[in-house]
Scaffold this motif. Structure first.
Motif, PDB file in Angstrom:
ATOM      1  N   SER A 476      22.358  59.348  81.026  1.00  0.00           N
ATOM      2  CA  SER A 476      22.279  59.742  82.498  1.00  0.00           C
ATOM      3  C   SER A 476      21.443  58.721  83.353  1.00  0.00           C
ATOM      4  CB  SER A 476      21.818  61.270  82.839  1.00  0.00           C
ATOM      5  OG  SER A 476      22.512  61.934  82.124  1.00  0.00           O
ATOM      6  N   THR A 477      21.753  57.353  83.301  1.00  0.00           N
ATOM      7  CA  THR A 477      21.001  56.212  83.987  1.00  0.00           C
ATOM      8  C   THR A 477      19.591  56.307  83.846  1.00  0.00           C
ATOM      9  OG1 THR A 477      20.498  57.517  86.204  1.00  0.00           O
ATOM     10  CG2 THR A 477      22.818  56.730  85.801  1.00  0.00           C
ATOM     11  N   HIS A 478      19.035  56.836  82.582  1.00  0.00           N
ATOM     12  CA  HIS A 478      17.627  56.631  82.401  1.00  0.00           C
ATOM     13  C   HIS A 478      17.553  55.678  81.218  1.00  0.00           C
ATOM     14  CE1 HIS A 478      17.111  59.605  85.409  1.00  0.00           C
ATOM     15  NE2 HIS A 478      15.730  59.908  85.104  1.00  0.00           N
ATOM     16  N   TRP A 479      17.336  54.341  81.118  1.00  0.00           N
ATOM     17  CA  TRP A 479      17.143  53.538  80.207  1.00  0.00           C
ATOM     18  C   TRP A 479      15.882  53.353  79.294  1.00  0.00           C
ATOM     19  CZ3 TRP A 479      21.688  51.165  78.765  1.00  0.00           C
ATOM     20  CH2 TRP A 479      22.774  50.887  79.664  1.00  0.00           C
ATOM     21  N   TYR A 480      15.759  53.485  78.210  1.00  0.00           N
ATOM     22  CA  TYR A 480      14.628  53.306  77.191  1.00  0.00           C
ATOM     23  C   TYR A 480      14.675  52.178  76.331  1.00  0.00           C
ATOM     24  CZ  TYR A 480      13.613  57.798  79.182  1.00  0.00           C
ATOM     25  OH  TYR A 480      13.351  59.037  79.990  1.00  0.00           O
ATOM     26  N   PRO A 481      14.381  50.967  76.999  1.00  0.00           N
ATOM     27  CA  PRO A 481      14.104  49.822  76.076  1.00  0.00           C
ATOM     28  C   PRO A 481      12.973  49.817  75.070  1.00  0.00           C
ATOM     29  CG  PRO A 481      13.827  48.882  78.106  1.00  0.00           C
ATOM     30  CD  PRO A 481      14.153  50.573  78.199  1.00  0.00           C
ATOM     31  N   SER A 482      12.944  49.450  73.773  1.00  0.00           N
ATOM     32  CA  SER A 482      11.535  49.509  73.057  1.00  0.00           C
ATOM     33  C   SER A 482      11.622  48.134  72.244  1.00  0.00           C
ATOM     34  CB  SER A 482      11.527  50.624  71.940  1.00  0.00           C
ATOM     35  OG  SER A 482      10.322  50.572  71.326  1.00  0.00           O
ATOM     36  N   TRP A 483      10.253  47.873  72.269  1.00  0.00           N
ATOM     37  CA  TRP A 483      10.076  46.307  71.516  1.00  0.00           C
ATOM     38  C   TRP A 483       8.495  46.285  71.088  1.00  0.00           C
ATOM     39  CZ3 TRP A 483       9.839  47.343  76.900  1.00  0.00           C
ATOM     40  CH2 TRP A 483       8.469  46.992  77.595  1.00  0.00           C
ATOM     41  N   ALA A 484       8.482  45.243  70.154  1.00  0.00           N
ATOM     42  CA  ALA A 484       7.010  44.958  69.739  1.00  0.00           C
ATOM     43  C   ALA A 484       6.507  44.000  70.591  1.00  0.00           C
ATOM     44  CB  ALA A 484       7.298  44.489  68.268  1.00  0.00           C
ATOM     45  N   ASP A 485       5.124  44.389  71.018  1.00  0.00           N
ATOM     46  CA  ASP A 485       4.534  43.734  72.074  1.00  0.00           C
ATOM     47  C   ASP A 485       3.257  43.207  71.569  1.00  0.00           C
ATOM     48  OD1 ASP A 485       3.019  43.006  74.457  1.00  0.00           O
ATOM     49  OD2 ASP A 485       4.874  43.836  75.493  1.00  0.00           O
ATOM     50  N   GLY A 486       2.816  41.762  71.883  1.00  0.00           N
ATOM     51  CA  GLY A 486       1.387  41.117  71.257  1.00  0.00           C
ATOM     52  C   GLY A 486       0.719  40.833  72.561  1.00  0.00           C
ATOM     53  N   ARG A 487       0.837  41.576  73.762  1.00  0.00           N
ATOM     54  CA  ARG A 487      -0.055  41.089  74.881  1.00  0.00           C
ATOM     55  C   ARG A 487      -1.525  41.233  74.888  1.00  0.00           C
ATOM     56  NH1 ARG A 487       1.993  45.380  79.292  1.00  0.00           N
ATOM     57  NH2 ARG A 487       4.040  44.852  78.210  1.00  0.00           N
ATOM     58  N   VAL A 488      -2.025  42.193  73.796  1.00  0.00           N
ATOM     59  CA  VAL A 488      -3.483  42.008  73.761  1.00  0.00           C
ATOM     60  C   VAL A 488      -4.091  40.900  72.877  1.00  0.00           C
ATOM     61  CG1 VAL A 488      -3.634  44.764  73.569  1.00  0.00           C
ATOM     62  CG2 VAL A 488      -3.029  43.610  71.646  1.00  0.00           C
ATOM     63  N   GLY A 489      -2.886  40.405  72.216  1.00  0.00           N
ATOM     64  CA  GLY A 489      -3.465  38.969  71.362  1.00  0.00           C
ATOM     65  C   GLY A 489      -4.022  39.382  70.192  1.00  0.00           C
ATOM     66  N   TYR A 490      -4.294  40.481  69.582  1.00  0.00           N
ATOM     67  CA  TYR A 490      -4.868  40.861  68.466  1.00  0.00           C
ATOM     68  C   TYR A 490      -3.451  41.469  67.470  1.00  0.00           C
ATOM     69  CZ  TYR A 490      -9.062  40.360  70.912  1.00  0.00           C
ATOM     70  OH  TYR A 490     -10.108  39.856  71.616  1.00  0.00           O
ATOM     71  N   ASP A 491      -2.568  41.953  67.818  1.00  0.00           N
ATOM     72  CA  ASP A 491      -1.711  42.765  66.932  1.00  0.00           C
ATOM     73  C   ASP A 491      -0.452  43.173  67.823  1.00  0.00           C
ATOM     74  OD1 ASP A 491      -2.550  44.913  68.298  1.00  0.00           O
ATOM     75  OD2 ASP A 491      -2.546  46.278  66.729  1.00  0.00           O
ATOM     76  N   GLN A 492       0.575  43.611  67.094  1.00  0.00           N
ATOM     77  CA  GLN A 492       1.789  44.081  67.688  1.00  0.00           C
ATOM     78  C   GLN A 492       1.647  45.484  68.051  1.00  0.00           C
ATOM     79  OE1 GLN A 492       5.034  43.165  65.494  1.00  0.00           O
ATOM     80  NE2 GLN A 492       4.117  41.152  64.783  1.00  0.00           N
ATOM     81  N   ASP A 493       1.788  45.999  69.227  1.00  0.00           N
ATOM     82  CA  ASP A 493       2.124  47.498  69.475  1.00  0.00           C
ATOM     83  C   ASP A 493       3.472  47.659  69.838  1.00  0.00           C
ATOM     84  OD1 ASP A 493      -0.613  48.078  69.196  1.00  0.00           O
ATOM     85  OD2 ASP A 493      -1.259  47.406  70.954  1.00  0.00           O
ATOM     86  N   LEU A 494       3.885  48.834  69.737  1.00  0.00           N
ATOM     87  CA  LEU A 494       5.215  49.289  70.105  1.00  0.00           C
ATOM     88  C   LEU A 494       5.339  49.587  71.708  1.00  0.00           C
ATOM     89  CD1 LEU A 494       7.908  49.651  68.441  1.00  0.00           C
ATOM     90  CD2 LEU A 494       7.516  51.974  68.488  1.00  0.00           C
ATOM     91  N   TYR A 495       6.186  49.161  72.395  1.00  0.00           N
ATOM     92  CA  TYR A 495       6.019  49.515  73.715  1.00  0.00           C
ATOM     93  C   TYR A 495       7.771  50.055  74.431  1.00  0.00           C
ATOM     94  CZ  TYR A 495       1.734  47.614  75.516  1.00  0.00           C
ATOM     95  OH  TYR A 495       0.311  47.295  75.919  1.00  0.00           O
ATOM     96  N   VAL A 496       7.587  50.686  75.373  1.00  0.00           N
ATOM     97  CA  VAL A 496       8.905  51.196  75.876  1.00  0.00           C
ATOM     98  C   VAL A 496       8.602  51.251  77.426  1.00  0.00           C
ATOM     99  CG1 VAL A 496       8.332  53.747  76.178  1.00  0.00           C
ATOM    100  CG2 VAL A 496      10.647  52.861  75.595  1.00  0.00           C
ATOM    101  N   ALA A 497       9.878  50.752  77.934  1.00  0.00           N
ATOM    102  CA  ALA A 497       9.860  50.514  79.336  1.00  0.00           C
ATOM    103  C   ALA A 497      10.705  51.682  79.968  1.00  0.00           C
ATOM    104  CB  ALA A 497      10.434  49.210  79.992  1.00  0.00           C
TER     105      ALA A 497
END
Length: 960
Positions: A476-497
């Motif tokens: 219903s027009t609510h989208w949830y993309p999810s990805w592995a994100d390394g913005r902290v520079g130390y490891d990958q965290d799981l993010y959702v927008a």
């Protein structure tokens, strides 16, 4: 005249120590001893950890990242999460489940559940370990139309050859993902370790949720079966909610097929996309079943493709396409179905590849006849950069309510010159795939090479691993993309927008400044009245709030500024502003912090790096370019260097120096010093304003090869500016521990203390650091093992211990804690000079700290001695074994008495070698048989001369 002392000392030391159960307090993986099978998720290994310092260049986009809130789903430091699969509950769209690889444990996959539309998440592991398997991989999650969730994955042994186990399981939850039934085996042909004739890989799941389908409610799982080095696609189904699964049906012959993705049609069809990774004919394939997965039509070749990068390692059967160095990528296709009225039954398929000009693209093709024919693939990412940038891992979904298409992928377009940093993007189409709008999801770009896991290939070759795919779902027009994100520079965290394409854009460039004459808070913003997908916005207003409840007002759509006459002039304030439409829809909030006198106060300067020299260190600095309101700075006047809380140097600066970098030599005594920077700005009225100080940074002054050896015989705090000493830990052990607490000082709150080991050179062979430790720490405190490869100027964390990671070993009392033996590998740093540092950060004062003992290096390591400044005490062999002779030369130009003593790494005297021996000018030879336990030792020579006491130091390592 030369005199020679022959010192023969034989010491036999017998230690009776109780046996300690060696339970690792953190996940410390080891290298694989074989080629990595394709079916196993790479093992996370110790790696160089460093902050992601590179900042992306700004590229104007349709929206700014704050339009799409980025939620850190896993938020776990020290272990990666990747390869997400996401599903929305059709009976409760606020209930979302994500499954993923999670490397905090080696025997389970994790699931994360949200009940508030993705704003917050709770996570837990699936207990996947069983008798023959300890490595699960490739998670996939789906809901059926009744709200029952299903989670499937494969399981394997870590080191089975040729196949450890052929096992694929499915969990079921009727509680919205808060609890799960025991897993049901979909396929299983192993009855003992190493007994499988096949192995399962890259499984994915779907449910036929069409009410008109003759197979409504049927669950399908497709996967790759590897046998004799070849892969074929198979599928199994369940018609009783996952309790019993059919015998797998083969879709293809055994070849080089990979990554099947199943979806269900509107009339009972089952569609499966997959990939042929044969190096001669790279192809995207499709198959259809019209009888519930019992049989399939002839295989359809949808398109050819070109790999995203060259194969590495070359000539290997397990080689992967790599980009950005050795980052492992693929061209797995993703598939989705249109349920809307306009394009009912249309199939969409997407993948990443290169064109004939070797530019990287996201490709899309469609079929309107149930997959019999496919339109020519088109490129859809709308990247207009002159330089080709990497785009990979597309995943597609279609909104059943209106036919909108979304494709999430990684994209480097914002770093077009370097092609290193990546962002998550969603490509959004409202017209059946004819046109796409690129929406940048990530609020921070990141370098996947810095934060990636390591895919070990059983030799010196490794691949960097960010997972093999991303995830996307919509309701219903609510989208949830999810990805592995390394913005902290130390490891990958799981993010959702959280993506709402038809919601209004948020206001941009929201600033707060102090008016020069009235001193009122002046707020300004910019706004383009459109929705996130570019549609002109109808009637709307702004809602502006001061978050201390001072202001909450509604402003017209024409407003672009507001003056807060009631803002306290001596207090900082937070303001937020958002758009509210006539139907009550709201944008994301834009927020700004207001500082009085903000247009004059500079942002804190930056200490970019340091460089040790023989008489101090160079400080590489950056002069600020903005004030704290985020506007260009004016009034720059002076730059301050603050050493150990004392101003030791200043330089004059002007506005012409704004944003410039500079290098300054600071002369300091040998050792570590705390350096901070500060900027002074000059107001027109004559007043000056000090900026905030930069974050404190400890830099080493002097030559680390020689100056690390300080006067430790009279004080235990030898390699640190903080007080560490030795003490016994209650009744737990007779061993003396080095620690940050007793007896010199008390365990303090909000402290950041550390203890350095002298520099060592890592050579070929076994390279480890071993020690025992025990902790009495409060929740929120962290013990960190760090290392430096540049003479102590920069340190990167290697391992973190705390109560969260180690609840079974670390407690708030020593009695409740356990002594743990650690073995830390340094295989990656062969040829490097390494300094190891133990650092404790605290947040409370409820416990007694971190206690460490039995420190020793094992394997081929050497002490690091100065070449430019030869020591007057020269150890002729810096690496010895027990029973060998330690030989050293002492050169002196004085007449007096000399004492020679042996100390261990913690500064504890082991024994005297020479006591008050009279000497004259000359060169002396010292020999002694070594019979101590393995470890790092320091020899101290003290000359008592008429001019005072002179000390010389030498170091050696005794191997087991």
């Amino acid at each position: 005249m030369r005199r020679i002392f022959i010192l023969s000392i034989l010491l036999i030391v017998v230690f009776a120590m109780r046996t300690i159960a060696q339970t690792s307090v953190v996940f410390l993986p080891i290298s694989w001893e074989q080629t990595t099978p394709e079916n196993e998720r790479p093992r996370q290994t110790l790696r160089l950890l460093k902050p992601n310092f590179r900042v992306q260049s700004f590229v104007p986009e349709l929206q700014s990242p704050n339009d799409f809130p980025n939620i850190n789903v896993s938020s776990f430091l020290g272990a990666d999460q990747n390869e997400p699969s996401i599903a929305i509950n059709p009976t409760d769209v606020n209930n979302i489940i994500i499954g993923c690889n999670d490397y905090r444990t080696d025997s389970s996959l994790w699931y994360f559940t949200s009940t508030n539309g993705g704003l917050s998440w709770a996570g837990a592991p699936h207990q996947s370990r069983w008798q023959f398997s300890n490595v699960p991989f490739d998670p996939a999650v789906v809901f059926d139309h009744n709200g029952t969730a299903y989670f499937c994955n494969e399981r394997s042994e870590r080191d089975g050859l040729p196949y450890a186990v052929n096992d694929l399981v499915c969990f079921r939850s009727t509680t919205k993902g808060t609890s799960w039934d025991l897993p049901v085996r979909v396929v299983f042909d192993s009855n003992a370790p190493h007994s499988a004739s096949q192995t399962a890989d890259k499984g994915y799941i779907c449910v036929d949720d069409s009410p008109t389908s003759p197979f409504s409610g049927r669950i399908y799982i497709s996967w790759v079966v590897y046998e004799s080095g070849k892969g074929k696609i198979v599928v199994s189904h369940s018609s009783d909610n996952g309790k019993i699964w059919s015998t797998p049906k083969a879709i293809t012959a055994s070849a080089n097929f990979q990554c099947p993705i199943p979806i269900c049609g509107v009339n009972g069809d089952l569609f499966i996309s997959y990939q042929d990774i044969d190096p001669i004919h790279r192809q995207i394939h499709f198959a259809r079943s019209s009888d519930g997965g019992e049989s399939f039509n002839s295989d359809v070749i949808v398109s050819g493709y070109t790999d995203l990068g060259h194969l590495y390692p070359p000539g290997r059967t397990d080689a992967h396409p790599v980009i950005k160095g050795h980052l492992r990528v693929n061209s797995f296709p993703s598939i989705a179905l249109d349920h809307s009225t306009l394009h009912l039954g249309r199939i969409y398929m997407t993948w990443a590849g290169k064109d004939n000009n070797l530019r990287t693209h996201i490709y899309l093709t469609t079929s309107d006849d149930r997959g019999s024919h496919w339109a020519p693939p088109t490129t859809i990412e709308a990247d207009v950069n002159a330089h080709s940038t990497d785009k990979f891992f597309p995943a597609i979904a279609v909104d059943k309510s209106n036919g909108d298409i979304g494709i999430v992928c990684y994209d480097s377009r914002n770093d077009s010159l370097n092609n290193e940093l990546v962002d998550a993007y969603m490509l959004f189409s409202r017209d059946g795939g004819s046109n796409f709008i690129p929406l940048r999801l990530t609020s921070n770009s990141f370098d996947p090479k810095v934060s990636s896991s390591i895919d070990s290939l059983g030799s010196t070759d490794t691949l960097q691993f960010l997972g093999d795919y991303l995830a996307l779902d919509v309701a219903s027009t609510h989208w949830y993309p999810s990805w592995a994100d390394g913005r902290v520079g130390y490891d990958q965290d799981l993010y959702v927008a959280l993506v709402r394409p038809y919601s209004p854009l948020a206001p941009k460039v929201f600033t707060a400044t102090e008016q020069a004459t009235t001193h009122f808070a002046l707020l300004n913003w910019q706004y383009d009245p459109k929705t996130m997908c570019g549609i002109p916005l109808g009637s709307f207003q702004f809602r502006l709030r001061r978050e201390d409840n001072g202001v909450d007002t509604v402003l017209s759509s024409l407003a672009r500024s507001f003056t807060d006459k009631l803002a306290t002039q001596t207090q900082n304030h937070f303001y937020s502003i958002q758009v509210v439409t006539a139907n009550g829809d709201t944008s994301a909030q834009a927020r700004v912090k207001y500082y009085p006198r903000a247009q004059w106060e500079s942002k804190a300067p930056e200490l970019l790096s340091g460089e040790a020299t023989t008489n101090g260190f160079y400080a590489n600095i950056k002069i600020p370019s903005q004030n704290i309101a985020g506007l260009p700075i004016t009034g720059l006047y002076q730059f301050l260097f603050i050493l150990d809380d004392t101003i030791i140097d200043t330089i004059k600066i002007t506005d012409a120096n704004s944003g410039k970098t500079s290098k300054r030599l600071l002369l300091v005594s040998p050792g570590y010093h705390k350096l901070q920077l500060q900027v002074v700005t000059h107001l027109p009225e004559g007043d000056t304003i000090l900026s905030l100080r930069s974050e404190p940074r400890w830099l080493f002054g002097g030559d680390p090869r020689t100056d690390y050896a300080e006067n430790f015989s009279s004080s235990k705090d030898i390699f640190t500016p903080f007080h560490w000493d030795t003490a016994s830990v209650g009744a737990t052990s007779p061993t003396t521990f080095i620690n940050d607490s007793l007896p010199l000082i008390h365990y303090n709150a909000n402290s950041n203390s550390w203890y350095c080991l002298p520099s060592v050179q890592i050579l070929d062979g076994t390279r480890t650091l071993e020690f025992d430790h025990i902790a009495s720490v409060a929740i929120g405190d962290s013990a960190i093992l760090e290392f430096s490869t540049d003479d102590g100027v920069h340190f990167q964390p290697m391992t973190v211990w705390d109560q969260t990671v180690n609840p079974n070993q670390w407690h708030s009392s020593v009695i409740s804690s356990a002594i743990v033996h650690e073995t830390i590998g340094f295989n990656k740093y062969i040829g490097s000079n390494v300094i190891v540092r133990f650092r404790l950060t605290t947040h409370s004062s409820d416990a007694d700290g971190w206690f460490i003992t039995n420190l020793r290096f094992t394997g081929l390591v050497h002490t690091r001695e100065s070449l430019a400044h030869p020591n007057n005490l020269q150890i002729l062999s810096s690496t010895l074994h027990r029973g060998e002779l330690l030989t050293a030369k002492l050169r002196t130009s004085n007449t007096g008495k000399i004492s020679i003593a042996l100390y261990d790494l913690l500064g504890r005297k082991k024994r005297d070698l020479v006591v008050q021996q009279q000497i004259i000018i000359g060169e002396y030879l010292i020999e002694t048989e070594v019979s101590d336990e393995a470890g790092y030792y320091i020899i101290e020579c003290r000359e008592e001369t008429p001019h005072g006491i002179i000390q010389y130091f030498g170091r050696y390592i005794l191997l087991p």
